[in-house]
Design a protein around this motif. Sequence first.
Motif, PDB file in Angstrom:
ATOM      1  N   ILE A  34       0.840  -1.203   0.000  1.00 39.53           N
ATOM      2  CA  ILE A  34       0.000   0.000   0.000  1.00 39.53           C
ATOM      3  C   ILE A  34       0.868   1.243   0.000  1.00 39.53           C
ATOM      4  O   ILE A  34       0.610   2.208  -0.722  1.00 39.53           O
ATOM      5  CB  ILE A  34      -0.947   0.026   1.222  1.00 39.53           C
ATOM      6  CG1 ILE A  34      -2.028  -1.061   1.083  1.00 39.53           C
ATOM      7  CG2 ILE A  34      -1.606   1.405   1.379  1.00 39.53           C
ATOM      8  CD1 ILE A  34      -2.967  -1.135   2.273  1.00 39.53           C
ATOM      9  N   LYS A  40       1.665  -0.257  -4.993  1.00 44.10           N
ATOM     10  CA  LYS A  40       0.763   0.809  -4.546  1.00 44.10           C
ATOM     11  C   LYS A  40      -0.678   0.331  -4.671  1.00 44.10           C
ATOM     12  O   LYS A  40      -1.006  -0.471  -5.532  1.00 44.10           O
ATOM     13  CB  LYS A  40       0.968   2.077  -5.378  1.00 44.10           C
ATOM     14  CG  LYS A  40       2.252   2.834  -5.066  1.00 44.10           C
ATOM     15  CD  LYS A  40       2.297   4.158  -5.807  1.00 44.10           C
ATOM     16  CE  LYS A  40       3.559   4.936  -5.457  1.00 44.10           C
ATOM     17  NZ  LYS A  40       3.554   5.378  -4.059  1.00 44.10           N
ATOM     18  N   GLY A  41      -1.513   0.833  -3.775  1.00 39.57           N
ATOM     19  CA  GLY A  41      -2.934   0.542  -3.878  1.00 39.57           C
ATOM     20  C   GLY A  41      -3.407  -0.656  -3.098  1.00 39.57           C
ATOM     21  O   GLY A  41      -4.602  -0.841  -2.894  1.00 39.57           O
ATOM     22  N   ASN A 182      -2.294  -8.245  -7.011  1.00 40.80           N
ATOM     23  CA  ASN A 182      -1.387  -7.202  -6.506  1.00 40.80           C
ATOM     24  C   ASN A 182      -0.955  -7.485  -5.065  1.00 40.80           C
ATOM     25  O   ASN A 182      -0.837  -6.577  -4.239  1.00 40.80           O
ATOM     26  CB  ASN A 182      -2.042  -5.812  -6.582  1.00 40.80           C
ATOM     27  CG  ASN A 182      -1.019  -4.689  -6.480  1.00 40.80           C
ATOM     28  OD1 ASN A 182       0.053  -4.745  -7.064  1.00 40.80           O
ATOM     29  ND2 ASN A 182      -1.369  -3.654  -5.734  1.00 40.80           N
ATOM     30  N   THR A 246     -12.436  -0.154  -4.497  1.00 39.20           N
ATOM     31  CA  THR A 246     -11.356  -1.110  -4.692  1.00 39.20           C
ATOM     32  C   THR A 246     -11.156  -1.319  -6.192  1.00 39.20           C
ATOM     33  O   THR A 246     -12.056  -1.078  -7.002  1.00 39.20           O
ATOM     34  CB  THR A 246     -11.658  -2.473  -4.042  1.00 39.20           C
ATOM     35  OG1 THR A 246     -12.833  -3.038  -4.664  1.00 39.20           O
ATOM     36  CG2 THR A 246     -11.890  -2.336  -2.550  1.00 39.20           C
ATOM     37  N   HIS A 247      -9.960  -1.794  -6.546  1.00 37.65           N
ATOM     38  CA  HIS A 247      -9.708  -2.088  -7.961  1.00 37.65           C
ATOM     39  C   HIS A 247     -10.580  -3.250  -8.440  1.00 37.65           C
ATOM     40  O   HIS A 247     -11.005  -3.291  -9.602  1.00 37.65           O
ATOM     41  CB  HIS A 247      -8.240  -2.421  -8.177  1.00 37.65           C
ATOM     42  CG  HIS A 247      -7.859  -2.599  -9.616  1.00 37.65           C
ATOM     43  ND1 HIS A 247      -7.989  -1.591 -10.555  1.00 37.65           N
ATOM     44  CD2 HIS A 247      -7.397  -3.689 -10.292  1.00 37.65           C
ATOM     45  CE1 HIS A 247      -7.609  -2.035 -11.739  1.00 37.65           C
ATOM     46  NE2 HIS A 247      -7.245  -3.302 -11.611  1.00 37.65           N
TER      47      HIS A 247
END
Length: 321
Positions: A34, A40-41, A182, A246-247
């Motif tokens: 994160i 990242k993310g 991820n 969220t992605h």
Amino acid sequence: MKKILTIGRYFKSKFGQRVRKIPISLEGFTCPNIDGTLAKGGCIYCRNESFSPSIVKISSDKSPITMNFKMATNPLLDKQLTQLTEQFKWHSEFHKDKFEIRKYLIYFQSYTNTYAPFDTLKQLYERALSFPSVVGMSIGTRVDCVEDKLLDLLAEYVKNGKEIWLEYGIQSVYDETLKATNRGHLTDGMKELFIKTRDRGIKVCAHLIYGLPNETSEMMLHSLKTVLEWGIDGIKIHPLYVVEDTHLAKIYQSGKYTPIELEHYADLIVHSLQIIPTDVVVQRISAGAHDETLIAPKWCFDKNIQMRYLRDRLKAVGIEY
């Protein structure tokens, strides 16, 4: 009827009474995927607020400072110790008054609870273990965020009679899945870390997610069989669900991800509990987001309905959860 060793039954057998896991969320904690250290993310499905009840209590006055291994000092430590104390007091008093529970296990839940300076972790853990009627700790973390010196510290608590668990978010043993979600790490070293942890007397709980993108039933069950072969003391399994911001939500809305159906998930849980040894503590077989952030699947909204269905399916094959 095969009776599953749930966390409640495990505690009752070991301590002679009910023990409540008290969820703790502390300001400043994050994850290396994160904060940009690894990625990242965060994981594509991650929104800690959806499964961490205590995190809401610290969100109103949140500092931009976050923890990592390299911090020389921690300006948030006093605040974190206060948050820890206040959350324990609130939860323990509530469960003592309402359910007459007298023993507690501190559960450091949100984000990666070993991803901080060693001295910070030592002070937080020792404060937690100093509370009255606390029998030990369970610490949620990642396989790439546990150092040997931390294992040695936790081993000392075990020698002093405390119940210590490390909850490793494995999710899947397939590197392609870890990349697609991820996760920020692969499977290298997982088995060795489990062995090192258990060799010190620290209990290992592996977390798995069923319904990750592009995974088949065979892959999900293979992940379970693999962590069982590595050696674990406990297991948590839950379905992947889609929440706002969220992605994964974007992937779902584009039509490129279909959430797992309840019937399919129940089939997997039935199969899983048929092969999990009776001495492995099954700490969770369900999960969901019980608010407006849940996008799909809708059956993850009501945990009671979910658990009734799962229990009925398990009873039909001679398993009592």
